[in-house]
Design an enzyme around this catalytic site. Structure first.
Site, PDB file in Angstrom:
ATOM      1  N   ASP A  75       0.849  -1.208   0.000  1.00  0.00           N
ATOM      2  CA  ASP A  75       0.000   0.000   0.000  1.00  0.00           C
ATOM      3  C   ASP A  75       0.873   1.242   0.000  1.00  0.00           C
ATOM      4  O   ASP A  75       0.629   2.199  -0.715  1.00  0.00           O
ATOM      5  CB  ASP A  75      -0.853   0.106   1.268  1.00  0.00           C
ATOM      6  CG  ASP A  75      -1.828  -1.012   1.458  1.00  0.00           C
ATOM      7  OD1 ASP A  75      -1.425  -2.157   1.300  1.00  0.00           O
ATOM      8  OD2 ASP A  75      -2.975  -0.718   1.780  1.00  0.00           O
ATOM      9  N   GLU A  98      -6.130   7.821  -0.204  1.00  0.00           N
ATOM     10  CA  GLU A  98      -6.824   7.108   0.867  1.00  0.00           C
ATOM     11  C   GLU A  98      -5.890   6.784   2.031  1.00  0.00           C
ATOM     12  O   GLU A  98      -6.324   6.641   3.159  1.00  0.00           O
ATOM     13  CB  GLU A  98      -7.420   5.817   0.297  1.00  0.00           C
ATOM     14  CG  GLU A  98      -8.489   5.194   1.152  1.00  0.00           C
ATOM     15  CD  GLU A  98      -8.198   3.748   1.487  1.00  0.00           C
ATOM     16  OE1 GLU A  98      -7.892   2.985   0.572  1.00  0.00           O
ATOM     17  OE2 GLU A  98      -8.262   3.411   2.669  1.00  0.00           O
ATOM     18  N   GLU A  99      -4.613   6.691   1.761  1.00  0.00           N
ATOM     19  CA  GLU A  99      -3.653   6.329   2.799  1.00  0.00           C
ATOM     20  C   GLU A  99      -3.209   7.510   3.668  1.00  0.00           C
ATOM     21  O   GLU A  99      -2.443   7.322   4.602  1.00  0.00           O
ATOM     22  CB  GLU A  99      -2.407   5.699   2.163  1.00  0.00           C
ATOM     23  CG  GLU A  99      -2.657   4.382   1.477  1.00  0.00           C
ATOM     24  CD  GLU A  99      -3.036   3.261   2.448  1.00  0.00           C
ATOM     25  OE1 GLU A  99      -2.703   3.369   3.646  1.00  0.00           O
ATOM     26  OE2 GLU A  99      -3.691   2.307   2.017  1.00  0.00           O
ATOM     27  N   ASP A 120      -7.057   5.963  -4.567  1.00  0.00           N
ATOM     28  CA  ASP A 120      -6.902   4.850  -3.617  1.00  0.00           C
ATOM     29  C   ASP A 120      -5.770   4.010  -4.189  1.00  0.00           C
ATOM     30  O   ASP A 120      -5.944   3.330  -5.199  1.00  0.00           O
ATOM     31  CB  ASP A 120      -8.210   4.042  -3.541  1.00  0.00           C
ATOM     32  CG  ASP A 120      -8.103   2.879  -2.556  1.00  0.00           C
ATOM     33  OD1 ASP A 120      -6.993   2.625  -2.044  1.00  0.00           O
ATOM     34  OD2 ASP A 120      -9.121   2.218  -2.301  1.00  0.00           O
ATOM     35  N   LEU A 122      -4.103   1.273  -3.382  1.00  0.00           N
ATOM     36  CA  LEU A 122      -4.195  -0.190  -3.489  1.00  0.00           C
ATOM     37  C   LEU A 122      -5.459  -0.669  -2.793  1.00  0.00           C
ATOM     38  O   LEU A 122      -5.469  -0.858  -1.565  1.00  0.00           O
ATOM     39  CB  LEU A 122      -2.950  -0.846  -2.882  1.00  0.00           C
ATOM     40  CG  LEU A 122      -2.524  -2.157  -3.537  1.00  0.00           C
ATOM     41  CD1 LEU A 122      -2.289  -1.996  -5.032  1.00  0.00           C
ATOM     42  CD2 LEU A 122      -1.271  -2.696  -2.882  1.00  0.00           C
ATOM     43  N   ASP A 123      -6.490  -0.830  -3.574  1.00  0.00           N
ATOM     44  CA  ASP A 123      -7.776  -1.270  -3.034  1.00  0.00           C
ATOM     45  C   ASP A 123      -7.789  -2.793  -2.928  1.00  0.00           C
ATOM     46  O   ASP A 123      -7.328  -3.478  -3.841  1.00  0.00           O
ATOM     47  CB  ASP A 123      -8.896  -0.793  -3.959  1.00  0.00           C
ATOM     48  CG  ASP A 123     -10.238  -1.317  -3.525  1.00  0.00           C
ATOM     49  OD1 ASP A 123     -10.723  -0.863  -2.478  1.00  0.00           O
ATOM     50  OD2 ASP A 123     -10.786  -2.197  -4.210  1.00  0.00           O
ATOM     51  N   GLU A 284     -13.337   5.661  -3.554  1.00  0.00           N
ATOM     52  CA  GLU A 284     -13.862   4.419  -4.134  1.00  0.00           C
ATOM     53  C   GLU A 284     -15.185   4.661  -4.866  1.00  0.00           C
ATOM     54  O   GLU A 284     -15.321   4.380  -6.056  1.00  0.00           O
ATOM     55  CB  GLU A 284     -14.052   3.372  -3.016  1.00  0.00           C
ATOM     56  CG  GLU A 284     -12.725   3.004  -2.344  1.00  0.00           C
ATOM     57  CD  GLU A 284     -12.877   2.083  -1.138  1.00  0.00           C
ATOM     58  OE1 GLU A 284     -13.673   2.401  -0.225  1.00  0.00           O
ATOM     59  OE2 GLU A 284     -12.202   1.048  -1.094  1.00  0.00           O
TER      60      GLU A 284
HETATM   61  P1  AFP Z   1      -8.704  -1.365   1.129  1.00  0.00           P
HETATM   62  O1  AFP Z   1      -8.013  -2.662   0.935  1.00  0.00           O
HETATM   63  O2  AFP Z   1      -8.279  -0.355   0.141  1.00  0.00           O
HETATM   64  O3  AFP Z   1      -8.609  -0.889   2.528  1.00  0.00           O
HETATM   65  O4  AFP Z   1     -10.258  -1.560   0.820  1.00  0.00           O
HETATM   66  C1  AFP Z   1     -10.921  -2.721   1.038  1.00  0.00           C
HETATM   67  C2  AFP Z   1     -12.385  -2.525   0.818  1.00  0.00           C
HETATM   68  O5  AFP Z   1     -12.755  -1.211   1.046  1.00  0.00           O
HETATM   69  C3  AFP Z   1     -12.851  -2.962  -0.570  1.00  0.00           C
HETATM   70  O6  AFP Z   1     -11.878  -3.205  -1.503  1.00  0.00           O
HETATM   71  C4  AFP Z   1     -13.569  -4.266  -0.327  1.00  0.00           C
HETATM   72  O7  AFP Z   1     -14.568  -4.521  -1.227  1.00  0.00           O
HETATM   73  C5  AFP Z   1     -14.043  -4.135   1.053  1.00  0.00           C
HETATM   74  O8  AFP Z   1     -13.107  -3.321   1.719  1.00  0.00           O
HETATM   75  C6  AFP Z   1     -14.204  -5.474   1.689  1.00  0.00           C
HETATM   76  O9  AFP Z   1     -14.688  -5.292   2.956  1.00  0.00           O
HETATM   77  P2  AFP Z   1     -15.416  -6.427   3.784  1.00  0.00           P
HETATM   78  O10 AFP Z   1     -14.337  -7.291   4.315  1.00  0.00           O
HETATM   79  O11 AFP Z   1     -16.141  -5.659   4.852  1.00  0.00           O
HETATM   80  O12 AFP Z   1     -16.353  -7.134   2.866  1.00  0.00           O
END
Ligand code: AFP
Length: 331
Positions: A75, A98-99, A120, A122-123, A284
């Site tokens: 990230d 986002e970070e 963002d 690294l999503d 997002e």
């Molecule tokens: P980050 O990895 O950028 O923090 O985001 C993860 C996220 O926002 C998205 O990518 C996912 O769909 C979601 O979280 C998954 O969350 P749950 O574990 O609550 O389903």
């Protein structure tokens, strides 16, 4: 033998952006530079992502990001790479990631430009260790402040004011999907030449679908109407094509990409623990809503269009229902 009239299939990302700009009198080429910079940053991130299983980069750092999630080293790498690739281009006045809690200002020794970049880096990073598709998401606004350093007002604009948005998928192949107001286009990286080639021209999301995507582990925390909706999707009914299939990767960018191509709906509703859901509006929901709307779909927070929400803080969250028009309407 090559026929002079034959149309070329080798449409690269750079060529398409260039040609798009040339068709707009007065275009300055700034957009080409911005998208080109982003695509270059993405290639560097992809290089690290593909090495993730090989080098000791998977360890977690011992801090949380501003949204309370664990930050992994990739990230940070993605965050810094995008910033460093974009800070000197001369077309940005400010960035937000986002970070990072606060705005990211352009270093003073570089020129300030007309656009604001929100990203963002690294999503879906909780999926890295499992080799699941992750991605980077970006959103570009025209600045509203007049000159000098960019301000919060340049960033806190409703999603319908975005001038471009997109995402990069790091999956079984690497894709760059973007929209600059005229259609949604997908490019796949040909790793042998290092170029993004047009693979998905003018993507249109089917108006209906039969896949729903939601973290059903949270069902006990949902409002009764949300519980009823998902129950409804699971009931047998030939006429309306139910039951729907369930697919949930847990990488928003990958779940939305599948929804864009196959149709259906992705939901992240509010619940008793997080009334506004988990996803962030600026990093997002806005860019993905922009992409899906431009592909003929819809995006709502359950009350209003995502793109009409007036943001009041950088890291604010909002529920998300995004996908095929008919499915979002039903939800
Ligand atoms: P980050 O990895 O950028 O923090 O985001 C993860 C996220 O926002 C998205 O990518 C996912 O769909 C979601 O979280 C998954 O969350 P749950 O574990 O609550 O389903």
């Amino acid at each position: 033998m090559v026929q002079p009239t034959q149309s070329s299939k080798f449409m690269t990302l750079v060529r398409q952006i260039h040609e798009g700009e040339q068709s707009h009198p007065g275009a300055t080429g700034e957009f080409s530079d911005l998208l080109h910079g982003l695509s270059l940053a993405a290639k560097l991130v992809w290089r690290e992502v593909t090495k993730a299983g090989l080098v000791n980069i998977l360890g977690k750092t011992d801090r949380l990001n501003i949204s309370g999630d664990e930050v992994k080293k990739l990230d940070e790498f993605a965050d810094e790479t995008i910033f460093k690739m974009m800070d000197h281009v001369g077309h940005l006045c400010v960035m937000a990631s986002e970070e990072n809690e606060d705005l990211l200002h352009i270093p003073e020794h570089y020129p300030q430009g007309r656009y604001a970049l929100i990203y963002d880096p690294l999503d879906g990073s909780s999926n890295i260790d499992a080799n699941v598709t992750i991605g980077s998401i970006f959103s570009i606004h025209r600045r509203v402040s007049r000159e000098g350093k960019g301000t919060m007002d340049d960033v806190l604009q409703p999603g319908h004011k975005q001038v471009a948005a997109g995402y990069i998928l790091y999956g079984s192949s690497m894709m760059f999907v973007y929209c600059a107001g005229h259609g949604v286009h997908g490019f796949t990286l040909d790793p042998t030449v290092g170029e993004f080639l047009l693979s998905h021209e003018n993507i249109r999301i089917p108006p209906r679908g039969s896949i729903y995507s939601v973290n059903e582990g949270n069902i006990g925390r949902w409002k009764p109407e949300m519980q009823r909706y998902v129950q409804y999707l699971k009931q047998e009914d030939k006429e309306t094509g139910r039951p729907y299939s369930s697919r949930y990767i847990g990488s928003l960018v990958a779940d939305v990409h599948r929804t864009l191509l196959y149709g259906g709906i992705y939901c992240y509703p509010g619940d008793t623990r997080s009334p506004e859901g988990k996803l962030r509006l600026m990093y997002e929901n806005n860019p993905l809503a922009y992409i899906v709307e431009h592909a003929g779909g819809a995006a709502s927070d359950g009350r209003q269009r995502i793109l009409d929400i007036q943001p009041d803080s950088l890291h604010q969250r909002s529920p998300l229902f995004v996908g095929s028009v008919e499915e979002v309407r039903l939800a």
